[in-house]
Design an enzyme around this catalytic site. Structure first.
Site, mmCIF file in Angstrom:
data_model
loop_
_atom_site.group_PDB
_atom_site.id
_atom_site.type_symbol
_atom_site.label_atom_id
_atom_site.label_comp_id
_atom_site.label_asym_id
_atom_site.label_seq_id
_atom_site.Cartn_x
_atom_site.Cartn_y
_atom_site.Cartn_z
ATOM 1 N N ASN A 1 0.673 -1.162 0.078
ATOM 2 C CA ASN A 1 -0.277 -0.164 -0.283
ATOM 3 C C ASN A 1 1.035 1.371 0.597
ATOM 4 O OD1 ASN A 1 -2.067 -1.325 -0.118
ATOM 5 N ND2 ASN A 1 -2.591 -1.348 2.401
ATOM 6 N N HIS B 1 2.873 2.312 1.946
ATOM 7 C CA HIS B 1 2.462 2.652 3.922
ATOM 8 C C HIS B 1 3.826 1.767 4.122
ATOM 9 C CE1 HIS B 1 -1.565 3.162 3.171
ATOM 10 N NE2 HIS B 1 -0.868 5.131 3.335
ATOM 11 N N CYS C 1 1.790 6.906 8.405
ATOM 12 C CA CYS C 1 3.033 7.666 8.344
ATOM 13 C C CYS C 1 3.640 7.444 6.776
ATOM 14 C CB CYS C 1 3.653 6.455 9.006
ATOM 15 S SG CYS C 1 6.103 7.365 9.010
#
Lengths: 392, 392
Positions: free
Chosen positions: A269, A271, A306
């Protein structure tokens, strides 16, 4: 019903479904559309023009090629021979047999916490895979894709009684249950296949987010109809009142600043992977403590995700009062459900035998004006036996 | 016959078996003795006194507990149902079916190079596991343990034609062959289980080291008798003249200093894992290049191991002359063995279609008086299709 560990959400204890905008920075669509599929396949084919066998066998077509390679079931399967997966619990739970691999263990030949977290994610996704509900996204069902919804995790708790060793055969059970009106719980149990002893338990809480508006969403009827038949009213960890994790500030004892996500820390993703969060947390604890203690439990409360360009700060603070810590730990143990291992006398002998040490953790993004919380954490530790006096 | 990737050795092209002391810093015995076994089990049992079911069920005895949990075969096995492993090639090769797990893929849902390296290590160890020759160490045979010998890798080469994707079922074949009088070669092939297309190939070279003297050792007759029946005269990568890797110096274009191994980077030999080396190498390449290119090949030449207290420097240098690089790359491709995929026209269409870019790498330990080489490397890259003009 999913395992988008990498996509945590800001989730206050009470929240509004309207206007609670999520501050995420997802850079690609999680639920692939036709165009992203093609792009992904181009990435997969990889080589320069004409140099790739996959790129040149165009007669099959890009989309079906990915389907052929992944073979996501469109109907419920009861057995997955390749993953050694099995539908259990009257047709709705999932069990997978796994062998602890050589690269999943640390210096003591025992599986690392990171490996256990990875296996939780893997078995959760394989559970959805078997259900026939998996769309092409990261654990999203067909109904979720139609409603532009993705899963986000708000809380994760893991208790490790024994760490599996290299080459050991494990059975991992996972199942889902309701969590309030709009959430879902996913639990796991890890057992030794040879002895049946429970090694680890975990529970997690999930909510849905609209992928486009970045807002938390109620669970649509359509999705509830898909997943609620899979709900089981059973808990891996029974906890009456979840312990509240205090927020650390700049006075925390140990601070590790300027942590930077690297390319290899990003998952599918785009991430920072959940496992990386835990690594950042644990690396902030002094080496001396890590060398003489073993993690027995962890609780994570996710606040926001994040991105790859964020600079992260990791803070941690040891508990001052060991007695207090032990009290909390013991009440946790008392509240655990009775698994066969415990009932047969293989479990905890009594509160007085448990000595544990606690740390409180915070990961945050250092901003110019203010800091933004990524995740709060609590870890519990026991002394390694070999460091105790009179140990054999 | 083994996979102690984490234990590389200084190996000049010609070396003496006498007096060539190895500069390693192994902190625990790799081949467990009775006492280290007990210590390991204490670590495994983990919890405080009396709180662990494994620690309290003493009637079974510590050693047999580990044996029960690991179940290393003492005789050759033809099938391993838990690992989905199979002895092939007239009884001496090994094939394992694996599914690409969700946490083994990167941002494009394709398996990372690190995951492939991990799977190479895992299948190599499982091959020894099946052979009935595995002692309790990291791939060492019974004869090696009796002679205090461990495996050390001197060279590793990987070529990736296609990266597998999340959920894809793979067949990994691995086998061993002779390498000179005292060495061993281990090769791997990764194929798509659905299509039979070869995705990746790898080859590695191994020698034996006396664990106590830290010197390279000839292969004792006893050990040769154990492993030579497993040798196959077949190569995954046919390379007439191995490319020599030049040594970089402080003039290298990109330098990343003060890299520090972390606790989580150590494997069961208490060494920095081989995969971490590769990560350090690749992270030194500029992000912009990494974002638009895909690794197609890597060669690693190991010089010495890296301990947990070392400070490491990673240097890399892009090739100035692309034409030269492409020439080398093409000669490599021409020399590859003909696998079914290539013969059926699924492979390389011609030298002119291959555009590759090369980097030279060096990891070294910064010393006060001089630097010590850990590993030299060469990587080759192709442009990602989606970044090419007119790509679909």
């Amino acid at each position: 019903m999913t395992a988008a560990f990498s996509c945590p959400v800001f989730l206050p204890s009470t929240f509004s479904y309207n206007g609670n905008r999520y501050h995420g920075r997802i850079k690609i669509k999680i639920n692939a559309t036709s165009s992203t599929k093609v792009k992904t396949l181009n990435e997969i084919a990889g080589a320069g023009k004409g140099s790739s066998s996959l790129a040149t066998s165009t007669e099959i077509g890009h989309l079906s090629q990915e389907q052929i390679r992944q073979r996501i079931p469109t109907k419920k399967q009861l057995v997955d021979p390749y993953r050694q997966g099995l539908i259990i619990e009257r047709g709705v739970g999932y069990r997978q047999t796994v062998v602890v691999r050589s690269y999943e263990v640390g210096p003591y030949k025992t599986a690392t916490l990171e490996s256990l977290l990875n296996l939780f994610q893997e078995t959760a996704l394989n559970h959805v895979w078997m259900s026939g509900l998996l769309s092409n996204g990261f654990g999203a069902t067909h109904g979720m894709v139609r409603n532009n919804l993705i899963w986000v995790v708000s809380r994760m708790q893991v208790q490790v009684d024994h760490y599996p060793i290299w080459g050991e055969v494990l059975e991992i059970d996972t199942w889902v249950g309701a969590s309030g009106k709009n959430g879902m719980r996913r639990d796991w149990l890890i057992r030794s296949q040879a002895t049946g002893i429970t090694y680890a338990r975990a529970t997690s809480t999930w909510v849905m987010m609209n992928e486009k508006t970045r807002r938390l969403s109620k669970m649509p009827e359509e999705v509830r109809d898909e997943i609620s038949p899979w709900f089981i009213d059973k808990r891996a960890i029974s906890e009456d009142v979840p312990e509240k994790i205090v927020k650390l500030d700049d006075n925390a004892r140990y601070v590790n600043s300027d942590l930077k996500p690297k390319r290899s820390d990003l998952d599918m993703n785009h991430h920072v992977n959940n496992v990386k969060y835990v690594r950042w947390m644990l690396e902030t604890i002094p080496d001396k403590f890590l060398g003489s203690h073993q993690l027995s439990g962890i609780v994570l409360e996710y606040r926001r995700e994040c991105g790859s360009s964020d600079r992260v700060q990791s803070l941690c603070q040891p508990d001052e009062d060991e007695t207090l810590t032990n009290g909390v730990e013991q009440s946790l143990h008392k509240n655990m459900i009775l698994t066969p291992g415990i009932m047969e006398g293989n479990g905890y002998l009594g509160p007085l035998d448990v000595k544990s040490y606690g740390y409180t953790h915070l990961l945050q993004i250092k901003g110019d004006s203010k800091n933004e919380e990524i995740v709060r954490g609590r870890t519990r530790w026991r002394k390694k036996l070999s460091t105790l006096p009179n140990s054999s």
